[in-house]
Design an enzyme around this catalytic site. Structure first.
Site, PDB file in Angstrom:
ATOM      1  N   HIS A 124     -27.813  -0.513  23.932  1.00  0.00           N
ATOM      2  CA  HIS A 124     -27.687  -1.705  23.094  1.00  0.00           C
ATOM      3  C   HIS A 124     -27.078  -2.852  23.883  1.00  0.00           C
ATOM      4  CE1 HIS A 124     -24.022   0.750  22.718  1.00  0.00           C
ATOM      5  NE2 HIS A 124     -23.361  -0.363  22.538  1.00  0.00           N
TER       6      HIS A 124
ATOM      7  N   HIS B 275       1.788   7.249   1.422  1.00  0.00           N
ATOM      8  CA  HIS B 275       0.640   8.159   1.308  1.00  0.00           C
ATOM      9  C   HIS B 275       0.313   8.749   2.673  1.00  0.00           C
ATOM     10  CE1 HIS B 275      -1.320   4.680   3.091  1.00  0.00           C
ATOM     11  NE2 HIS B 275      -2.343   5.439   3.387  1.00  0.00           N
TER      12      HIS B 275
ATOM     13  N   HIS C 259      -3.378  10.997   4.670  1.00  0.00           N
ATOM     14  CA  HIS C 259      -4.774  11.427   4.494  1.00  0.00           C
ATOM     15  C   HIS C 259      -5.172  12.360   5.625  1.00  0.00           C
ATOM     16  CE1 HIS C 259      -4.684   7.702   6.768  1.00  0.00           C
ATOM     17  NE2 HIS C 259      -4.349   7.061   5.666  1.00  0.00           N
TER      18      HIS C 259
ATOM     19  N   HIS D 156     -25.911  -1.583  27.753  1.00  0.00           N
ATOM     20  CA  HIS D 156     -25.035  -0.463  28.087  1.00  0.00           C
ATOM     21  C   HIS D 156     -25.179   0.629  27.039  1.00  0.00           C
ATOM     22  CE1 HIS D 156     -22.634  -2.566  25.060  1.00  0.00           C
ATOM     23  NE2 HIS D 156     -21.999  -1.418  24.858  1.00  0.00           N
TER      24      HIS D 156
ATOM     25  N   ARG E  81       0.907  -1.156   0.000  1.00  0.00           N
ATOM     26  CA  ARG E  81       0.000   0.000   0.000  1.00  0.00           C
ATOM     27  C   ARG E  81       0.934   1.191   0.000  1.00  0.00           C
ATOM     28  NH1 ARG E  81      -2.405   4.114  -0.690  1.00  0.00           N
ATOM     29  NH2 ARG E  81      -4.277   4.842   0.413  1.00  0.00           N
TER      30      ARG E  81
ATOM     31  N   HIS F 108       2.874   7.425   5.505  1.00  0.00           N
ATOM     32  CA  HIS F 108       3.119   6.040   5.927  1.00  0.00           C
ATOM     33  C   HIS F 108       2.964   5.067   4.772  1.00  0.00           C
ATOM     34  CE1 HIS F 108      -1.171   7.009   6.534  1.00  0.00           C
ATOM     35  NE2 HIS F 108      -1.410   5.759   6.167  1.00  0.00           N
TER      36      HIS F 108
ATOM     37  N   GLU G 269     -10.686   5.518   0.715  1.00  0.00           N
ATOM     38  CA  GLU G 269      -9.334   5.150   0.291  1.00  0.00           C
ATOM     39  C   GLU G 269      -9.017   5.689  -1.110  1.00  0.00           C
ATOM     40  OE1 GLU G 269      -7.071   4.369   2.726  1.00  0.00           O
ATOM     41  OE2 GLU G 269      -6.406   2.613   1.577  1.00  0.00           O
TER      42      GLU G 269
HETATM   43 MN    MN Z   1      -3.302   5.138   5.257  1.00  0.00          MN
HETATM   44 MN    MN Z   2     -21.220  -0.672  23.005  1.00  0.00          MN
END
Ligand code: MN
Ligand code: MN
Length: 417
Positions: free
Chosen positions: A355, A128, A130, A309, A125, A173, A196
């Site tokens: 949930h 790059h 971001h 929770h 990869r 990275h 991406e």
């Molecule tokens: Mn990245």
């Molecule tokens: Mn949770």
């Protein structure tokens, strides 16, 4: 879904037997109030009404029983909070692939987005950065990661299964698959609209800068740059790198290595809690100082329940990576929805909504809870009720004192404990 008590059954029959005047009144109620009334209904609905004789996708229906046969406690229109990576487009190139689940795929997921990426042995990869931060967990195999810190000092290390890394916004990275079979990892970005396809790539930048400017910038001849790629690589196949020690040494040069650890060796630390029904590992900036994204890695054994929770400080982005389970999200106005999850699915819960997650399979259920917050926070129903005056709780829930006294008082996270 326990046995119906006689009283419950009578109540539901009573609901079915409502007068026409009540039904007329219901027709002018708002959708949310109607939804709340649904909660009394579904169990009493006949098999004839439940039948589904038309065309259907039986495979998807079987994977989503909570949609096909809604629980009697579900009601109303709660926005979907599930999206499978299996539905995502796979960007396939020599050297590996990537696929993403962002707000475009899962509309509710505003604060975080995820990318699942595969790199072959040697697959890169490319270099790059971001605008979003990048939190990552290795799911399979091994990779070499590189970056530089704000002082220009290099960081190079190898990561293996279950280990993490974190790159803050704008930190350049790379990731490269190692032998014998490369790697697959999950990236989590702190922006639901991340993609991406929208990262600053070294090859793309150089292909769109005048060659005479690049030559002047580096103090070299323009002819020396004649083989620059004409468009971005994104992912490409390369040879396996040198030894880690050699890569570290040459990258550090005379400046030295970064004092910051951008990686986290998850399995070198004990679980935050464990009991007979599973374990939880909470990893936030208290243990992994560079990160601004917090995580809980949860394993639920068959039948295990991640207790009721909520999270007061952030939305929760989830990735399910083993087993199967179900989750109900309760929201205001009498609305609740249960969805089923399999390995490879993304889930999402908006900040503060209650949930639970339950293992409905016969193998361990494993999932990540991710938060755009450097500190992990949750509150459990059991700790709320355990630390509120008992008379007040009993007046709400009509519990006897013995039952109230039996509730967990130490926030077990997972039940049965
Ligand atoms: Mn990245
Ligand atoms: Mn949770």
């Amino acid at each position: 879904m326990g046995d119906e008590t006689a009283k419950d059954a009578l109540t539901r029959r009573g609901f079915l037997g409502v007068s026409s005047a009540t039904l007329a009144a219901a027709s002018v109620l708002g959708a949310e109030k109607l939804a709340a009334q649904e909660t009394a209904g579904p169990k009493t609905i006949s098999d004839k009404s439940r039948s589904d004789p038309g065309p259907t996708n039986s495979v998807l229906d079987a994977q989503n029983p909570s949609a096909n046969h809604p629980l009697p406690t579900d009601a109303g229109g709660v926005q979907t909070f599930k999206y499978p990576f299996s539905f995502a487009h796979k960007r396939l190139q020599e050297g590996g692939w990537s696929r993403e689940v962002t707000q475009r795929e899962l509309a509710v997921s505003k604060s975080l987005a995820g990318v699942d990426m595969r790199l072959t042995a040697g697959g890169v990869r490319e270099l790059h950065w971001h605008t979003a931060s990048e939190w990552a967990i290795m799911l399979y195999g091994d990779a070499r990661i590189t970056c530089i810190d704000l002082q220009g000092k290099s960081f190079v290390t190898d990561v293996t299964k279950d280990e993490l890394w974190f790159f803050p916004p704008g930190i350049p990275h790379s990731i490269q698959g190692l032998g014998p079979d490369g790697c697959e990892f999950l990236l989590v970005f702190d922006d639901g609209n991340f993609s991406e396809y929208e990262t600053v790539l070294l090859t793309d930048w150089m292909a769109h800068t005048p060659p005479d400017v690049v030559a002047k910038n580096f103090g070299v001849s323009q002819s020396a740059l004649a083989n620059f790629p004409k468009k971005e690589y994104f992912i490409f196949q390369a040879d396996l790198p040198a030894s880690l020690e050699e890569d570290k040494r040459v990258a550090a040069g005379t400046l030295g290595m970064s004092p910051i650890d951008f990686a986290f060796r998850t399995m070198k630390y004990p679980a935050t809690m464990s009991n007979k029904s599973g374990e939880v590992r909470i990893i936030d900036s208290k243990s992994f100082p560079v990160t601004t994204t917090s995580a809980a890695m949860v394993t639920l054994k068959p039948g295990g329940l991640r207790e009721l929770h909520w999270h007061p400080n952030a939305d929760e982005w989830q990735f399910f990576y083993a087993g199967q389970g179900r989750m109900t999200v309760f929201t205001t106005g009498g609305r609740a929805r249960t969805q089923d999850f399999q390995s490879g699915d993304v889930g999402y819960i908006q900040k503060t909504l209650p949930h639970y997650i339950e293992n409905t399979g016969t193998t361990d259920l494993k999932f990540l809870e991710m938060f755009k917050s450097p500190i992990y926070e949750d509150l459990a129903l059991s700790e709320w009720l355990a630390h509120t005056p008992p008379e007040l709780v009993m007046a709400h829930l009509h519990l006897d004192k013995a039952t109230l006294d039996a509730l967990p008082r130490n926030k077990p996270l997972i039940m049965p404990d």
